[in-house]
Design an enzyme around this catalytic site. Structure first.
Site, PDB file in Angstrom:
ATOM      1  N   LYS A   1       8.179  -5.964   3.626  1.00 42.02           N
ATOM      2  CA  LYS A   1       9.464  -6.419   3.134  1.00 42.02           C
ATOM      3  C   LYS A   1      10.223  -7.255   4.148  1.00 42.02           C
ATOM      4  CE  LYS A   1      12.272  -3.333   3.690  1.00 42.02           C
ATOM      5  NZ  LYS A   1      13.231  -2.247   3.807  1.00 42.02           N
ATOM      6  N   THR A   2      10.298  -6.749   5.368  1.00 42.05           N
ATOM      7  CA  THR A   2      11.052  -7.472   6.384  1.00 42.05           C
ATOM      8  C   THR A   2      10.408  -8.827   6.668  1.00 42.05           C
ATOM      9  OG1 THR A   2      11.546  -5.325   7.327  1.00 42.05           O
ATOM     10  CG2 THR A   2      12.171  -7.233   8.620  1.00 42.05           C
TER      11      THR A   2
ATOM     12  N   ASP B   1      18.926  -6.721   2.166  1.00 39.14           N
ATOM     13  CA  ASP B   1      17.834  -5.784   2.400  1.00 39.14           C
ATOM     14  C   ASP B   1      18.219  -4.412   1.837  1.00 39.14           C
ATOM     15  OD1 ASP B   1      15.494  -4.772   3.375  1.00 39.14           O
ATOM     16  OD2 ASP B   1      16.203  -4.526   5.426  1.00 39.14           O
ATOM     17  N   GLU B   2      17.243  -3.604   1.484  1.00 34.80           N
ATOM     18  CA  GLU B   2      17.501  -2.243   0.961  1.00 34.80           C
ATOM     19  C   GLU B   2      18.546  -2.271  -0.154  1.00 34.80           C
ATOM     20  OE1 GLU B   2      15.622   0.137   1.994  1.00 34.80           O
ATOM     21  OE2 GLU B   2      15.306   0.080   4.158  1.00 34.80           O
TER      22      GLU B   2
ATOM     23  N   GLN C   1      12.785   4.240  -3.424  1.00 41.89           N
ATOM     24  CA  GLN C   1      13.295   4.696  -2.126  1.00 41.89           C
ATOM     25  C   GLN C   1      14.819   4.816  -2.114  1.00 41.89           C
ATOM     26  OE1 GLN C   1      11.291   3.221   1.506  1.00 41.89           O
ATOM     27  NE2 GLN C   1      10.095   1.927   0.127  1.00 41.89           N
TER      28      GLN C   1
ATOM     29  N   ARG D   1       5.935   7.185   5.329  1.00 38.03           N
ATOM     30  CA  ARG D   1       6.187   6.797   6.714  1.00 38.03           C
ATOM     31  C   ARG D   1       4.921   6.904   7.547  1.00 38.03           C
ATOM     32  NH1 ARG D   1       9.446   3.679   5.728  1.00 38.03           N
ATOM     33  NH2 ARG D   1       8.890   4.225   3.597  1.00 38.03           N
TER      34      ARG D   1
END
Length: 750
Positions: free
Chosen positions: A31-32, A215-216, A246, A601
């Site tokens: 994503k980043t 983001d997020e 998430q 994670r």
DNA sequence: GACAGAGGGTTTTTT
DNA sequence: ACCCTCTGTC
């Protein structure tokens, strides 16, 4: 995958030119990378000036990481002129420039939670209301809920007497904040949205940015979304990236409907899904999907990975939390023996209260660890005191700060005097700082007290003078000297006082860091700049470079990844957590997403532990394994039990084994009967050893062979076997009484 | 003004 | 069980 290449959907998202873009980015799907490449692309190919691009994140950590990656990608110069920041920091920056249009002076302070509570306390005082009847916490929660949804006191409707009181408190709170030229966190967003919606100043803000990236996005609340929509109204160049699976911050206002409904708000939005996971082994991805696929409402997507199968997920039963800690120690030793660095190992728990026992275990085993979260540096009393002096220097109208330090260190200004002073200030509608200058006019304060108040005001004037002319860290030093703060602590001559002095030194150190950083970024380091940073940047305890195991709550783990993850407390009522409230299904959904976040994670190794018995919040709880363990698909997990767990069924029956860490730390081994895993009738996979039906549940106590029980007459005993007499019953052995057949309802946990 | 003891409240947490 | 806050006493 090398940094230079993108897969197909990633490339499409990065190359998208104009108009709304929605990217569903599964866990570990890069994503980043997409956001940073897209920004680089806008600058390089679309010729967008970097300062006309805004990238918004939720945490400073995320902003910092993004900035680093942008530097690598675009070079330091371009990266510096981009707007990269959290919602709050970005809005604070805008308000410093444009806030005058809604009556905010540029030196406004940002009040943190403790400050906000103090304001509520004064609002209660203003309205003559009892703190016990209206707990500041609850009042504040109520106010924030309104503000998160974009309502001020004017818009907050009243339907009842309680509403009415709440509304008056809300009004008084806002009045107090404005009078102090201060804002709370919600205001930062709300006020910018107000500017955007209703003032000519709004157009100036809007015209600053050509492209906005978020983001997020699944964590935005209603107000933040409203702010974004207003901001991009002219061009709709809004790119949001997130993952509804998430979304774990509903309890603080995040609304997953923002991401799920984005397509309805922007009908022409391009939607891209990133579904390839590059992080985890196949088994870990499969485990995660087993849990999240049971979620009731989610955007359809298929996370997959080309990575290898990896090791089985280890599900481990421990006897109690200390046994669990011993097993965690053992797992860490094992992972390290295989060459995993300590900092690549993380231990997760659902609530902070679980960390203590784990820490004890690690300390006893001499394993270096780092706890993320918990007590915060900037919330320490001495740090807040020192900062209060600085804040008064910047913004003398800040009554909260003045009240904090009026008698710290003690200078003979007692409660009564302070009360008379505040009463007078309220009656005359003036800030306390100004009331100090007019102390002669206050009739009911005696001559001696007046003298002390005058002295205090003179002290503050000196502090302000220093603050005008010196660098931040120098100001701190002068303040501590002028007020005699450090001297008072030195006189105390206790270990505690020394620790406080040490903390103040650390504060000075972080100020110097700030000055150096600001200068490097070409900004002017100022006391005001430092104060803003202190309030908006709480991660003093970021993940450091040291070789230490990381302990944190599952919430803290979001956005991170580790070679090896150990999830502890995988028990019903711990995870999924069950608070005092009867859990609604929405809450369970969020717990499920939280479990999904935790599992994803892990890169290579995943261990999940659960205990039979746990002491927490002063209670002994008897646990059933978490439903999430039962949801792990077939073939993914390997079930084990610790030696102590198995020993429970056998020897040393009545010896109260005070579990010392070494004894507990014996390596786990397989249960004598290896548990088989077969599908249950409803299609779920249930492990025979720990999910079996040979368990009686009475008063939350699962009874099985080996369970310790207590009986009113026979005292402490241990269950030998379960029997069926029409209702749950057991045969138990009681020392001094022998074997007895007892109905389960007469037993308590032993 | 300092200190001890009672009392209340405990998910998660950023900003 | 534990921690923080408030209150009352010396």
């Amino acid at each position: 995958m090398s940094d230079a290449e993108l897969n197909e959907p990633q490339a499409a998202a990065a190359a998208h030119a104009k108009g709304p873009l929605l990217v569903f980015a599964g866990a570990g799907s890069g994503k980043t990378r997409v956001i940073t490449y897209r920004i680089a692309n806008l600058v390089a190919c679309e010729r967008v000036p970097p300062w006309r691009i805004l990238a918004v994140t939720f945490t400073n950590k995320a902003a910092g990481e993004m900035r680093i990656r942008l530097e690598r990608l675009c070079g330091a110069e371009i990266a510096r002129s981009l707007w990269v920041g959290t919602f709050h920091a970005t809005c604070a920056k805008l308000l410093r420039v444009h806030g005058a249009a809604i009556g905010l002076q540029p030196n406004f302070l940002i009040y943190d939670t403790a400050d906000q509570r103090a304001v509520v306390a004064r609002a209660l005082d203003d309205l003559n209301l009892d703190e016990r009847r209206y707990p500041p916490r609850a009042v504040l929660a109520h106010i924030h809920k309104h503000k998160q949804e974009g309502r001020g006191p004017e818009e907050a409707a009243s339907h009842s007497y309680i509403d009415d009181v709440a509304l008056r408190l809300f009004r008084a709170y806002e009045q107090r904040l404005r009078a102090a030229n201060a804002v709370d966190f919600e205001d930062l967003i709300l006020l910018v949205a107000r500017l955007l919606e209703g003032t000519p100043e709004g157009d100036k803000i809007r015209s600053r940015f050509d492209y906005v990236l978020v983001d997020e996005f699944q964590d935005t609340n209603a107000m933040q979304y409203r702010f974004l929509r207003e901001l991009v109204k002219a061009h709709k160049n809004l790119c949001v990236v997130g993952d509804d699976d998430q979304s774990i911050y509903r309890w603080r206002g995040a609304d997953v409907r923002n991401i799920r409904g984005f397509r309805h708000d922007y009908a022409d939005a391009t939607v891209i899904k990133l579904e390839q996971n590059y992080r985890s082994s196949k088994r870990i991805v499969t485990a995660a999907l087993g849990v999240i696929s049971r979620s009731e409402e989610r955007e359809p997507k298929e996370l997959w990975t080309a990575n290898s199968d990896g090791d089985p997920v280890r599900v481990v039963a421990a006897r109690d939390e200390r046994d669990e800690a011993a097993f965690v120690v053992e797992s860490i030793r094992g992972a390290r023996a295989q060459g995993t660095e300590l900092r690549q190992i993380a231990v997760f728990y659902r609530v902070h209260a679980q960390s203590r026992v784990l820490e004890e275990g690690l300390r006893a085993a001499n394993i270096a660890y780092q706890v993320i979260g918990g007590a915060k540096f900037y919330e320490r009393a001495e740090v807040k005191d020192a900062l209060a002096y600085l804040r008064i220097a910047i913004n003398p109208r800040s009554d909260v700060d003045l009240l904090r330090i009026v008698n710290v260190p003690t200078r003979g200004i007692g409660d009564t005097t302070v009360q008379r002073l505040t009463a007078w200030a309220t009656a005359n509608d003036t800030a306390l700082f100004d009331a100090l200058a007019r102390v002669e006019e206050i009739g009911d304060i005696g001559a001696a007290a007046k003298k002390k108040l005058r002295g205090f005001r003179e002290l503050l004037d000196q502090v302000r003078e220093v603050a005008q002319s010196s660098a931040a860290s120098a100001v701190l030093e002068r303040v501590l000297a002028l007020t005699g703060y450090v001297r008072t602590l030195e006189d105390e001559d206790t270990a505690e006082a020394d620790a406080r002095i040490e903390n103040l030194r650390e504060l000075g150190g972080s100020m110097q860091d700030y000055e150096a950083e600001a200068q490097a970024a070409g900004e002017d380091p100022s006391v005001a700049g430092f104060l803003e940073r202190v309030t908006l940047v709480s991660d003093v305890d970021e993940l450091d470079e040291g070789g230490r195991v990381v302990l944190m709550t599952v919430h803290g783990a979001k956005g991170l990844e580790f070679e090896c993850v150990i999830m502890t407390g995988m028990e019903e009522e711990m995870f999924p957590y069950k608070g005092i409230d009867p859990g609604e299904s929405e809450e369970l959904e969020e717990e499920r997403r939280l479990a999904y976040v935790a599992i994803t994670r892990a890169r290579r190794h995943l261990v999940m532990t659960h205990t039979q018995m746990r002491q927490i919040f002063g209670r002994t709880r008897w646990n059933r394994p978490s439903r999430f363990l039962g949801e792990l698909p077939n073939g993914v997990a390997e079930h084990q039990a610790t030696a102590a767990m198995l020993g429970e069924h056998r020897s040393s029956r009545y010896v109260d084994r005070e579990p010392d860490v070494d004894a507990m730390a014996k390596p786990w081994r397989h249960p004598q009967r290896p548990p088989s895993t077969t599908p249950a009738p409803d299609g779920r996979f249930v492990d025979h050893e720990f999910f079996d039906d040979r368990t009686h549940d009475v008063t939350d106590m699962p009874l099985r062979r080996g369970t310790r029980v207590a009986h009113d007459r026979f005292g402490q005993g241990e269950v030998l076997r379960l029997v069926n007499v029409g209702e749950p019953a057991v045969v138990a052995f009681f020392p001094g009484w022998g074997e007895k057949k007892i109905l389960a309802r007469f037993l308590k946990p032993g």
